[in-house]
Scaffold this active site. Structure first.
Site, PDB file in Angstrom:
ATOM      1  N   LYS A   1       0.845  -1.208   0.000  1.00 10.96           N
ATOM      2  CA  LYS A   1       0.000   0.000   0.000  1.00 10.96           C
ATOM      3  C   LYS A   1       0.882   1.261   0.000  1.00 10.96           C
ATOM      4  O   LYS A   1       0.678   2.174  -0.780  1.00 10.96           O
ATOM      5  CB  LYS A   1      -0.919   0.030   1.237  1.00 10.96           C
ATOM      6  CG  LYS A   1      -1.834  -1.170   1.372  1.00 10.96           C
ATOM      7  CD  LYS A   1      -2.750  -1.044   2.575  1.00 10.96           C
ATOM      8  CE  LYS A   1      -2.022  -1.086   3.903  1.00 10.96           C
ATOM      9  NZ  LYS A   1      -1.362  -2.370   4.211  1.00 10.96           N
TER      10      LYS A   1
ATOM     11  N   ARG B   1      -9.562   1.002   8.602  1.00  4.48           N
ATOM     12  CA  ARG B   1      -9.046  -0.316   8.900  1.00  4.48           C
ATOM     13  C   ARG B   1     -10.043  -1.148   9.685  1.00  4.48           C
ATOM     14  O   ARG B   1      -9.694  -2.178  10.251  1.00  4.48           O
ATOM     15  CB  ARG B   1      -7.807  -0.104   9.768  1.00  4.48           C
ATOM     16  CG  ARG B   1      -6.594  -0.829   9.311  1.00  4.48           C
ATOM     17  CD  ARG B   1      -5.539  -0.511  10.322  1.00  4.48           C
ATOM     18  NE  ARG B   1      -4.361  -1.253  10.110  1.00  4.48           N
ATOM     19  CZ  ARG B   1      -3.320  -0.814   9.429  1.00  4.48           C
ATOM     20  NH1 ARG B   1      -3.343   0.364   8.862  1.00  4.48           N
ATOM     21  NH2 ARG B   1      -2.260  -1.573   9.334  1.00  4.48           N
TER      22      ARG B   1
ATOM     23  N   ARG C   1      11.872  -5.953   4.744  1.00  2.00           N
ATOM     24  CA  ARG C   1      11.620  -4.518   4.519  1.00  2.00           C
ATOM     25  C   ARG C   1      12.594  -3.670   5.344  1.00  2.00           C
ATOM     26  O   ARG C   1      12.841  -3.940   6.517  1.00  2.00           O
ATOM     27  CB  ARG C   1      10.194  -4.148   4.916  1.00  2.00           C
ATOM     28  CG  ARG C   1      10.004  -2.620   4.880  1.00  2.00           C
ATOM     29  CD  ARG C   1       8.598  -2.155   4.953  1.00  2.00           C
ATOM     30  NE  ARG C   1       7.869  -2.660   6.091  1.00  2.00           N
ATOM     31  CZ  ARG C   1       6.561  -2.500   6.246  1.00  2.00           C
ATOM     32  NH1 ARG C   1       5.863  -1.859   5.330  1.00  2.00           N
ATOM     33  NH2 ARG C   1       5.951  -2.985   7.293  1.00  2.00           N
TER      34      ARG C   1
ATOM     35  N   ARG D   1      11.479  -1.759  10.878  1.00  2.00           N
ATOM     36  CA  ARG D   1      10.365  -1.407  11.767  1.00  2.00           C
ATOM     37  C   ARG D   1      10.247  -2.433  12.888  1.00  2.00           C
ATOM     38  O   ARG D   1      10.366  -3.619  12.656  1.00  2.00           O
ATOM     39  CB  ARG D   1       9.057  -1.359  10.955  1.00  2.00           C
ATOM     40  CG  ARG D   1       8.746   0.039  10.462  1.00  2.00           C
ATOM     41  CD  ARG D   1       7.633   0.078   9.483  1.00  2.00           C
ATOM     42  NE  ARG D   1       6.403  -0.543   9.932  1.00  2.00           N
ATOM     43  CZ  ARG D   1       5.262  -0.490   9.246  1.00  2.00           C
ATOM     44  NH1 ARG D   1       5.219   0.159   8.100  1.00  2.00           N
ATOM     45  NH2 ARG D   1       4.179  -1.071   9.693  1.00  2.00           N
TER      46      ARG D   1
ATOM     47  N   ARG E   1      -0.364  -9.070  13.246  1.00  2.00           N
ATOM     48  CA  ARG E   1      -0.922  -8.042  12.342  1.00  2.00           C
ATOM     49  C   ARG E   1      -1.790  -8.703  11.275  1.00  2.00           C
ATOM     50  O   ARG E   1      -2.841  -8.174  10.905  1.00  2.00           O
ATOM     51  CB  ARG E   1       0.207  -7.232  11.691  1.00  2.00           C
ATOM     52  CG  ARG E   1       0.832  -6.242  12.660  1.00  2.00           C
ATOM     53  CD  ARG E   1       2.164  -5.756  12.186  1.00  2.00           C
ATOM     54  NE  ARG E   1       2.121  -5.041  10.932  1.00  2.00           N
ATOM     55  CZ  ARG E   1       3.179  -4.850  10.156  1.00  2.00           C
ATOM     56  NH1 ARG E   1       4.361  -5.342  10.510  1.00  2.00           N
ATOM     57  NH2 ARG E   1       3.066  -4.177   9.033  1.00  2.00           N
TER      58      ARG E   1
HETATM   59  P1  AP5 Z   1       4.903  -1.640   1.849  1.00  2.00           P
HETATM   60  O1  AP5 Z   1       4.590  -0.775   0.660  1.00  2.00           O
HETATM   61  O2  AP5 Z   1       5.690  -1.028   2.962  1.00  2.00           O
HETATM   62  O3  AP5 Z   1       3.566  -2.358   2.360  1.00  2.00           O
HETATM   63  P2  AP5 Z   1       2.308  -1.771   3.141  1.00  2.00           P
HETATM   64  O4  AP5 Z   1       1.101  -2.437   2.566  1.00  2.00           O
HETATM   65  O5  AP5 Z   1       2.331  -0.272   3.175  1.00  2.00           O
HETATM   66  O6  AP5 Z   1       2.611  -2.407   4.549  1.00  2.00           O
HETATM   67  P3  AP5 Z   1       2.596  -1.812   6.026  1.00  2.00           P
HETATM   68  O7  AP5 Z   1       3.277  -2.845   6.867  1.00  2.00           O
HETATM   69  O8  AP5 Z   1       3.138  -0.414   6.087  1.00  2.00           O
HETATM   70  O9  AP5 Z   1       1.095  -1.785   6.289  1.00  2.00           O
HETATM   71  P4  AP5 Z   1       0.424  -1.955   7.629  1.00  2.00           P
HETATM   72  O10 AP5 Z   1      -0.954  -1.776   7.138  1.00  2.00           O
HETATM   73  O11 AP5 Z   1       0.665  -3.149   8.424  1.00  2.00           O
HETATM   74  O12 AP5 Z   1       1.144  -0.841   8.509  1.00  2.00           O
HETATM   75  P5  AP5 Z   1       0.754   0.661   8.869  1.00  2.00           P
HETATM   76  O13 AP5 Z   1       1.983   1.477   8.827  1.00  2.00           O
HETATM   77  O14 AP5 Z   1      -0.432   1.122   8.094  1.00  2.00           O
HETATM   78  O15 AP5 Z   1       5.665  -2.948   1.291  1.00  2.00           O
HETATM   79  C1  AP5 Z   1       6.107  -3.949   2.211  1.00  2.00           C
HETATM   80  C2  AP5 Z   1       7.473  -4.487   1.733  1.00  2.00           C
HETATM   81  O16 AP5 Z   1       7.296  -5.194   0.503  1.00  2.00           O
HETATM   82  C3  AP5 Z   1       8.531  -3.407   1.443  1.00  2.00           C
HETATM   83  O17 AP5 Z   1       9.803  -3.889   1.794  1.00  2.00           O
HETATM   84  C4  AP5 Z   1       8.424  -3.183  -0.072  1.00  2.00           C
HETATM   85  O18 AP5 Z   1       9.657  -2.754  -0.619  1.00  2.00           O
HETATM   86  C5  AP5 Z   1       8.056  -4.589  -0.546  1.00  2.00           C
HETATM   87  N1  AP5 Z   1       7.196  -4.594  -1.728  1.00  2.00           N
HETATM   88  C6  AP5 Z   1       6.207  -3.721  -2.023  1.00  2.00           C
HETATM   89  N2  AP5 Z   1       5.610  -4.071  -3.186  1.00  2.00           N
HETATM   90  C7  AP5 Z   1       6.235  -5.217  -3.599  1.00  2.00           C
HETATM   91  C8  AP5 Z   1       6.079  -6.080  -4.715  1.00  2.00           C
HETATM   92  N3  AP5 Z   1       5.142  -5.845  -5.641  1.00  2.00           N
HETATM   93  N4  AP5 Z   1       6.893  -7.190  -4.817  1.00  2.00           N
HETATM   94  C9  AP5 Z   1       7.835  -7.430  -3.872  1.00  2.00           C
HETATM   95  N5  AP5 Z   1       8.040  -6.642  -2.786  1.00  2.00           N
HETATM   96  C10 AP5 Z   1       7.252  -5.538  -2.664  1.00  2.00           C
HETATM   97  O19 AP5 Z   1       0.234   0.464  10.394  1.00  2.00           O
HETATM   98  C11 AP5 Z   1       1.127   0.120  11.437  1.00  2.00           C
HETATM   99  C12 AP5 Z   1       0.370   0.020  12.748  1.00  2.00           C
HETATM  100  O20 AP5 Z   1      -0.231   1.306  13.066  1.00  2.00           O
HETATM  101  C13 AP5 Z   1      -0.819  -0.960  12.769  1.00  2.00           C
HETATM  102  O21 AP5 Z   1      -0.399  -2.283  13.052  1.00  2.00           O
HETATM  103  C14 AP5 Z   1      -1.698  -0.348  13.880  1.00  2.00           C
HETATM  104  O22 AP5 Z   1      -1.220  -0.677  15.158  1.00  2.00           O
HETATM  105  C15 AP5 Z   1      -1.518   1.146  13.659  1.00  2.00           C
HETATM  106  N6  AP5 Z   1      -2.532   1.710  12.759  1.00  2.00           N
HETATM  107  C16 AP5 Z   1      -2.292   2.287  11.538  1.00  2.00           C
HETATM  108  N7  AP5 Z   1      -3.434   2.690  10.978  1.00  2.00           N
HETATM  109  C17 AP5 Z   1      -4.441   2.367  11.849  1.00  2.00           C
HETATM  110  C18 AP5 Z   1      -5.851   2.521  11.808  1.00  2.00           C
HETATM  111  N8  AP5 Z   1      -6.470   3.075  10.751  1.00  2.00           N
HETATM  112  N9  AP5 Z   1      -6.563   2.065  12.869  1.00  2.00           N
HETATM  113  C19 AP5 Z   1      -5.962   1.516  13.935  1.00  2.00           C
HETATM  114  N10 AP5 Z   1      -4.622   1.333  14.032  1.00  2.00           N
HETATM  115  C20 AP5 Z   1      -3.864   1.753  13.001  1.00  2.00           C
END
Ligand code: AP5
Length: 213
Positions: A15, A90, A129, A157, A168
């Site tokens: 994402k 989410r 990552r 991270r 997660r």
């Molecule tokens: P990346 O692009 O970083 O993936 P992502 O989908 O953004 O993953 P996140 O881990 O950031 O999402 P998340 O939803 O768990 O975390 P968030 O920060 O929102 O890609 C991942 C890896 O794969 C990278 O190394 C990239 O290079 C690689 N990659 C990408 N595309 C690829 C491809 N096509 N092929 C191969 N490799 C590829 O949330 C973190 C925490 O915050 C949550 O756990 C929660 O505690 C809290 N939080 C955040 N938002 C909320 C909410 N709305 N409500 C409640 N709690 C929340």
């Protein structure tokens, strides 16, 4: 007028990777609730202290707190031309809050782009990552290696450790996945396959979706 877009997908589906590119393409802000929480955690703010436990365990920050932060962010001037929401909503209550918040302003989400990647590939991706604390760029030791000049300063991270990743994923399937149907019912769901596809080829699919809007 620009587009109001929501990014959906499991943790590690890509994402953030796609949202950064889309924000550049559409010239709109990329709003990531995860980035907002991590920045507050790093800066030791009162919000950071409140959310620390949730982030470190892989659970979700309570809806009320998260919705309050997003509702405020969406009133900033840079959002008048649209935005890419990454990591929000989410849960069903968060999605309902967003719909209601926008409806009051005569607005609506134009597209919810769901990047579909199987769990097995997710675990592999997240363990490799790394991110650049200076530029915010996201790399992957296996799939998109960093240039040598930044390699020394990259960080992993806290929540990308294996045990937290599994939690997660569990949280995602229980609480977040139902919002795919929610946006399908609203008629704005766009599915993109992120499995076994490079970030460039996923972006090509995303651009095709944007052309249909
Ligand atoms: P990346 O692009 O970083 O993936 P992502 O989908 O953004 O993953 P996140 O881990 O950031 O999402 P998340 O939803 O768990 O975390 P968030 O920060 O929102 O890609 C991942 C890896 O794969 C990278 O190394 C990239 O290079 C690689 N990659 C990408 N595309 C690829 C491809 N096509 N092929 C191969 N490799 C590829 O949330 C973190 C925490 O915050 C949550 O756990 C929660 O505690 C809290 N939080 C955040 N938002 C909320 C909410 N709305 N409500 C409640 N709690 C929340």
């Amino acid at each position: 007028m620009g587009f109001r877009i929501v990014m959906l997908g499991a943790p590690g589906a890509g994402k953030g990777t796609q949202a950064v590119r889309m924000a550049q393409e559409l010239k709109v802000p990329h709003i990531s609730t995860g980035d907002i929480f991590r920045k507050n955690l790093k800066d030791g703010t009162p919000l950071g202290l409140k959310v620390q436990g949730y982030l470190n365990s892989g659970g979700l920050v309570p809806d009320e707190l998260t919705c309050e932060i997003v509702a405020d962010r969406l009133t900033w001037d840079d959002c008048t031309a649209g935005y890419i929401l990454d990591g929000f909503p989410r849960s069903i209550p968060q999605a309902e809050m967003l719909t209601a918040f926008l409806a009051k302003r005569g607005e609506a989400i134009d597209a919810a782009i769901n990047i579909d990647v199987p769990d097995s590939e997710i675990v592999d991706r997240l363990s490799a990552r790394r991110s650049d604390p200076e530029t915010g760029a996201i790399y992957n030791l296996k799939f998109s290696p960093p240039p040598p000049e930044v390699a020394g300063r990259l960080i992993q991270r806290e929540d990308d450790k294996a045990e937290t990743v599994l939690n997660r994923l569990l949280t995602y399937h229980e609480t977040t996945e139902p919002i795919i149907s929610y946006y399908d019912d609203l008629g704005v769901l766009k599915n993109v396959s992120g499995a076994n596809a490079t970030p460039d080829s996923v972006f090509a699919e995303v651009l095709d979706v944007l052309k249909t809007l």
